[in-house]
Design a protein around this motif. Structure first.
Motif, mmCIF file in Angstrom:
data_model
loop_
_atom_site.group_PDB
_atom_site.id
_atom_site.type_symbol
_atom_site.label_atom_id
_atom_site.label_comp_id
_atom_site.label_asym_id
_atom_site.label_seq_id
_atom_site.Cartn_x
_atom_site.Cartn_y
_atom_site.Cartn_z
ATOM 1 N N TYR A 176 0.837 -1.210 0.000
ATOM 2 C CA TYR A 176 0.000 0.000 0.000
ATOM 3 C C TYR A 176 0.867 1.253 0.000
ATOM 4 C CZ TYR A 176 -4.096 2.859 1.238
ATOM 5 O OH TYR A 176 -5.120 3.782 1.237
ATOM 6 N N ASP B 30 1.765 1.914 -3.442
ATOM 7 C CA ASP B 30 0.618 2.468 -4.168
ATOM 8 C C ASP B 30 0.523 3.987 -3.983
ATOM 9 O OD1 ASP B 30 -0.023 -0.096 -4.921
ATOM 10 O OD2 ASP B 30 -1.608 -0.352 -3.415
ATOM 11 N N LEU B 31 0.908 4.471 -2.800
ATOM 12 C CA LEU B 31 0.802 5.896 -2.496
ATOM 13 C C LEU B 31 2.060 6.680 -2.855
ATOM 14 C CD1 LEU B 31 -1.013 5.728 0.983
ATOM 15 C CD2 LEU B 31 -2.008 5.974 -1.289
ATOM 16 N N TRP C 86 -8.678 7.986 3.761
ATOM 17 C CA TRP C 86 -7.851 9.132 3.358
ATOM 18 C C TRP C 86 -6.593 8.563 2.705
ATOM 19 C CZ3 TRP C 86 -5.017 12.966 7.161
ATOM 20 C CH2 TRP C 86 -4.530 14.058 6.425
ATOM 21 N N ARG C 87 -6.686 8.289 1.437
ATOM 22 C CA ARG C 87 -5.646 7.506 0.752
ATOM 23 C C ARG C 87 -4.495 8.396 0.293
ATOM 24 N NH1 ARG C 87 -9.682 3.132 -2.375
ATOM 25 N NH2 ARG C 87 -10.879 2.702 -0.467
ATOM 26 N N THR C 88 -3.798 8.910 1.296
ATOM 27 C CA THR C 88 -2.634 9.766 1.076
ATOM 28 C C THR C 88 -1.551 9.349 2.073
ATOM 29 O OG1 THR C 88 -3.372 11.428 2.674
ATOM 30 C CG2 THR C 88 -4.102 11.707 0.367
ATOM 31 N N VAL C 89 -0.352 9.871 1.868
ATOM 32 C CA VAL C 89 0.733 9.554 2.804
ATOM 33 C C VAL C 89 0.418 10.043 4.217
ATOM 34 C CG1 VAL C 89 3.158 9.975 3.344
ATOM 35 C CG2 VAL C 89 2.478 9.446 0.991
ATOM 36 N N PRO C 90 -0.066 11.288 4.408
ATOM 37 C CA PRO C 90 -0.431 11.696 5.771
ATOM 38 C C PRO C 90 -1.495 10.794 6.386
ATOM 39 C CG PRO C 90 -0.269 13.617 4.356
ATOM 40 C CD PRO C 90 -0.176 12.429 3.460
ATOM 41 N N GLY C 91 -2.453 10.365 5.584
ATOM 42 C CA GLY C 91 -3.477 9.467 6.105
ATOM 43 C C GLY C 91 -2.890 8.138 6.541
ATOM 44 N N GLY D 254 -7.001 -0.093 -0.342
ATOM 45 C CA GLY D 254 -7.627 0.850 0.570
ATOM 46 C C GLY D 254 -8.915 0.301 1.149
#
Length: 453
Positions: free
Chosen positions: A302, A305-306, A359-364, A428
């Motif tokens: 994952y 993926d991000l 929240w499919r981001t690095v911070p998430g 996700g």
């Protein structure tokens, strides 16, 4: 001569004497109304002084309450030599287990020239026998003692691992792996039940947290050692070193001795293999570990993926949070209470998995990892505390055997179910599905929480 000054001094002395006399009468009157039944005051050597109510008031009056507050606020000792030796036995055993993590798959694929299916079967055989036998191990621990389970389980583990090198077929190695799982079931249940024996009830959460560090340390250090030994000395050396480490665990377990209190008697009546009181804690642990197992299996993919180059810092941060809370914050579950700690842990795990999947981001991903780490760190000690509180001492082994089954189930089914969801809807969505199960555990914990009058 100033007689007025002398007169004032005389009057003052008379007044002071009258006040002291009045206070003495009030004290005597109050003491007369106190119950005369004796009570116990803890002594430093673990025994009790028998002390009447009048004597207690006298102690308070003479010391300003310091003696009584010291006696009643003394924290029972946890880290005794016996507890330390038990932790060392666990470390030696889990170090051996960690060495096998990279070595067994490489042995199957390399020396035995087999494919992915064979690798999966041989690796899974260990968990299968451990899962099935944990309840039986728990009953043995309750009826025959903790020491026999640790020593016998460690010997079975060491002997089966030492025999890996003489196998030349997948079937023979799988059979030995089943035997290794048998040893694991008995050693683990015996060790964790012995730990609960040594811990004062008000410090069980701390004890479980500290003992779990031996598992984390062994499974963190063992795999790199196994890799180095495979690359430099070969598989036979790995099997011998791992068997030797488990043997050291057996010797240390012998030094620990039997920890079951002589006063604990097993029931003469037939008792079910799985205690009814263990079902809810087992389900709660399953809901918590399920998501963690899926996270550990799929977060490396994952992260790619991000757009991250690797998930190393995420896995390291997750492990660091768990170790930090279970060491520096080891007493948190005791202070919050088992029920509240369980609910907080499942809430953190649920939100963490939702954040990662929604929240499919690095911070998430980073924020979700932190929350999941906090949940796992608090949850396992608190759930085991809850299980021990729900059963008499004579059934602690059975409780630990049943509850620990959830770890094996989640370790196998968590990644498998995550993979099925990910194949259909993306990774996700796999985190969101794991969040649903953690949320179900939170709902169960909330519904089963005791109601305040």
């Amino acid at each position: 001569m100033d007689f007025s000054g002398a007169s004032a001094i005389a009057r003052s002395r008379v007044t002071d004497s009258a006040q002291r006399s009045s206070a003495s009468r009030r004290s005597s009157s109050a003491m007369a109304h106190l119950p005369r039944s004796p009570r116990s005051i803890p002594r430093g050597d673990g025994q009790n002084y028998r002390c009447s109510a009048r004597a207690r008031m006298a102690i308070v009056g003479l010391t300003g309450g310091d003696a009584m507050s010291t006696a009643t606020s003394a924290v029972p000792r946890l880290v005794t030599p016996q507890f330390v030796v038990l932790g060392a036995a666990g470390l030696a055993y889990f170090l051996a287990e960690g060495m096998l993590v990279p070595a067994v798959p490489r042995y199957v694929a390399g020396e035995l020239t087999s494919g992915n299916i064979a690798v999966g079967l041989v690796v899974a055989a260990f968990s299968l026998s451990a899962l099935v036998l944990r309840p039986w191990a728990g009953r043995l621990v309750d009826r025959r003692g903790r020491s026999i389970a640790m020593v016998g389980g460690g010997i079975i583990f060491a002997g089966s691992v030492a025999a890996y090198g003489v196998t030349d077929s997948i079937g023979a190695l799988a059979a030995l792996r089943l035997l290794t799982g048998v040893g694991d079931a008995f050693f683990f249940v015996g060790a964790i039940t012995a730990m609960s024996d040594l811990a004062p009830p008000e410090r069980r959460g701390e004890a479980i947290s500290l003992f779990s560090l031996s598992l984390y340390a062994g499974l963190a250090v063992g795999p790199p050692i196994g890799e180095v030994l495979v690359n430099t000395a070969g598989f036979t050396t790995v099997w011998m070193v791992a068997a030797g480490s488990a043997g050291i665990g057996v010797l240390l377990a012998l030094c620990v001795g039997e920890t079951r209190a002589p006063s604990v008697e097993t029931s003469a009546e037939a008792v079910g293999l799985i205690p009814r009181a263990a079902v809810v804690p087992a389900l709660l642990l399953l809901a918590l570990v399920w998501g963690m197992a899926g996270f550990l299996a799929f977060v490396p993919l994952y992260a790619l993926d991000l757009g991250l180059p690797s998930a190393g810092f995420l896995l390291g941060g997750f492990a660091g949070i768990v170790v930090l809370i279970r060491s520096v914050g080891a007493r948190i579950p005791d202070r919050l209470g088992a029920g509240r700690s369980v609910r907080i842990s499942l809430l953190c795990a649920t939100i963490g998995l939702l954040v990662m999947g929604g929240w499919r981001t690095v911070p998430g991903l980073v924020g979700g990892t932190v929350l999941l780490g906090v949940g796992v760190a608090l949850g396992t000690p608190a759930i085991m505390m809850l299980a021990l509180q729900r059963a008499p001492a004579a059934e602690h082994g059975a409780m630990m055997g049943t509850v620990s089954m959830s770890i094996d189930l989640a370790a196998g089914l968590g990644p498998a179910s995550f993979g099925l969801v990910a194949a259909a809807s993306g990774r996700g969505t796999g985190f969101l599905a794991a969040a649903l199960l953690a949320g179900a555990g939170l709902a169960l914990a909330t519904l089963r929480a005791p109601r305040r009058p």
